[in-house]
Design an enzyme around this catalytic site. Structure first.
Site, PDB file in Angstrom:
ATOM      1  N   CYS A 133      38.847  39.765  41.048  1.00  0.00           N
ATOM      2  CA  CYS A 133      40.150  39.253  41.490  1.00  0.00           C
ATOM      3  C   CYS A 133      40.876  40.181  42.465  1.00  0.00           C
ATOM      4  O   CYS A 133      41.673  39.705  43.271  1.00  0.00           O
ATOM      5  CB  CYS A 133      41.036  38.954  40.279  1.00  0.00           C
TER       6      CYS A 133
ATOM      7  N   HIS B 223      45.880  31.173  43.606  1.00  0.00           N
ATOM      8  CA  HIS B 223      44.926  32.265  43.413  1.00  0.00           C
ATOM      9  C   HIS B 223      43.588  31.958  44.099  1.00  0.00           C
ATOM     10  O   HIS B 223      42.570  31.744  43.428  1.00  0.00           O
ATOM     11  CB  HIS B 223      44.723  32.486  41.912  1.00  0.00           C
TER      12      HIS B 223
END
Length: 387
Positions: A78, A331
Site C-alpha cells: 500500500c 485507494h
C-alpha cells in the site's frame, strides 16, 4: 492528479497521461518535460486486476513521451506511491539528478468486485511457502478487524468510535473534487451497513479505486526557477515489521508506522506537535486511530477521545485526512500516496477555496501509508513550506 473513482471511461494510459500533463502545466514558471532526468513509477497490481502485465519502467517513458529519462518501477504494498516519492527524493538528494518525477497509477475497477478481490489476493502472509490468504479468507478487512477487536479489548474503543472516522472523512470528501466518494454518512448509517468482518462494517472500509497522481521534484536550490512557492521535503523514511501475524508483538500498534515516522521526524528535525496537517492511511476506520497514535500525534488509547472532541476535524487541533482519506478519497494503491502528496502540496500552498483549505501555523504536513503483508511496511514523508 486525476479524479479518483470507478474510471471505466479511462484506460491506464489515459490516467497516467492526464496526471502527467496536469502536473507539468501546474508548474508556475513552466518546465520543459525533457528536463526530467529520471522517474520512479509506482504500480502495485502487476497486472492481476486488469491483465495489463507488470509494467516496466519503459511503459511510463513511452506514455509520457520521454525515452531519455531513466525509469524505475517500484512496488511496496500500500505504500507503493509514497515509496516511489521517497525514492525520487533520494535520486535528487544523491546528487545524480536535478529534476525527477514520481508517478503512481492503478486500475482496480475494470473487473467485477469478486474477480478483482481474488486477483488482489490477501495480505495475511503465507504458511505453505506461498500466499494462500485469499483461500483462508484473511484479506484486508480480516486483518483490520484483528486490530479493531484488540483496540476494543485494550482501550475500550467501540464501533461508534470507528464510525466517527468514517463520518469525518466522508464529510471531508464532499469538499474534494478528486474524491471517489463525495457523500456524507451518519454514524448510524455506518453501524447499519453490512458487517464485512466484525466489528468492521461496509462503511468502515475504503473502496477499490482507479486513479493516477504524480509530482515533480528538483534540487531545493533550483526550486525558485520553477515557482515562488515551493514545497520542501524535510524527512522521508520507510519502516518495517514482521509479515507473519504470529511474529508480531502487538495488535494495538503497527510497528512499521512507528519506525517510519520516528526516522522521518528525526530526519526532519521536528516532532508531531509541529504538524499542521496529517494525511494518514485509513484503509479501515479503526486504522486511522492506530495511525495517529503510532505517529505520536496522541498517546496510545487516546485517539478515539481526541476524535470525538473534534481535534482531527478540518478546524481542529490537527486536521487528519482533509482530502477525505482513503475512506472517501479512494485507494488506487500505486497512486494513493502520491494523491496524499498532491493534497498536502495544495494545502501548504493555500490553493484551496473556502472550507476545503485548512488553517496553517507552521506550514508543515505529514503523509503516511501502511500496508504490505499484514501491515508490515510503512512510508512517511514530511513536507514544509520552508526548507
Amino acid at each position: 492528479m486525476t479524479r479518483f473513482g470507478e474510471l471505466f471511461d479511462m484506460s491506464f494510459t489515459d490516467m497516467v497521461q492526464e496526471a502527467f500533463i496536469k502536473c507539468v502545466k501546474s508548474v508556475d514558471k513552466g518546465i520543459d518535460p525533457r528536463d526530467i532526468e529520471a522517474a520512479w513509477f509506482g504500480q502495485w497490481s502487476g497486472g492481476g486486476l486488469v491483465g495489463q502485465g507488470a509494467l516496466s519502467g519503459s511503459s511510463l517513458a513511452s506514455i509520457v513521451g520521454n525515452l531519455e529519462m531513466s525509469v524505475t518501477r517500484t512496488e511496496n504494498g500500500c505504500p507503493t506511491g509514497s515509496d516511489a516519492f521517497r525514492n525520487a527524493c533520494l535520486g535528487v538528494a544523491s546528487g545524480v539528478y536535478d529534476v525527477v518525477l514520481a508517478m503512481g497509477a492503478e486500475k482496480m475497477r475494470d473487473k467485477p468486485g469478486v474477480e478483482s478481490l481474488i486477483a488482489a489476493g490477501g495480505g495475511g502472509g503465507g504458511i505453505f511457502g506461498f500466499h494462500p490468504s485469499w483461500v483462508l479468507g484473511t484479506g484486508g478487512p480480516v486483518l483490520g478487524a484483528l486490530y479493531a477487536t484488540r483496540q476494543m479489548h485494550d482501550f475500550g474503543y467501540s464501533m461508534e468510535d470507528f464510525a466517527r472516522v468514517a463520518v469525518k472523512n466522508h464529510h471531508n470528501g464532499t469538499l474534494c473534487p478528486y474524491a471517489h466518494y463525495r457523500f456524507e454518512v451518519s454514524p448510524q448509517a455506518v453501524l447499519d451497513s453490512p458487517v464485512v468482518c466484525w466489528p468492521l462494517h461496509l462503511l468502515d472500509c475504503c473502496p477499490q479505486t482507479d486513479g493516477a497522481a504524480c509530482a515533480i521534484l528538483c534540487r531545493a536550490d533550483q526550486a525558485k526557477r520553477y515557482t515562488d512557492k515551493p514545497v520542501y521535503v524535510l524527512g522521508s523514511s520507510t519502516g518495517l515489521d514482521h509479515q507473519n501475524n504470529w511474529d508480531k508483538t502487538s495488535f494495538t500498534e503497527m510497528a512499521a508506522t512507528v519506525r517510519a515516522s520516528r526516522k522521518a521526524f528525526q530526519m526532519a528535525g521536528i516532532g508531531p506537535d509541529d504538524l499542521d496537517i496529517a494525511e494518514v492511511h485509513d484503509c479501515f476506520s479503526n486504522v486511522e486511530l492506530l495511525d495517529v497514535e503510532d505517529i505520536g500525534i496522541c498517546r496510545k488509547g487516546e485517539a478515539a477521545r481526541a476524535l470525538a472532541d473534534g481535534e482531527f476535524a478540518r478546524d481542529g487541533r490537527l486536521p487528519v485526512n482533509p482530502s477525505g482519506g482513503l475512506k472517501a478519497h479512494g485507494h488506487p494503491i500505486g497512486a494513493t500516496g502520491l494523491g496524499q502528496i498532491c493534497e498536502i502540496y495544495w494545502q501548504l500552498r493555500e490553493e484551496n477555496e473556502g472550507d476545503r483549505q485548512v488553517r496553517l501555523k507552521n506550514g508543515i504536513a505529514l503523509q503516511h501509508n501502511v500496508g504490505g503483508n499484514s501491515f508490515s511496511v510503512s512510508c512517511v514523508n514530511i513536507l514544509s513550506r520552508t526548507p
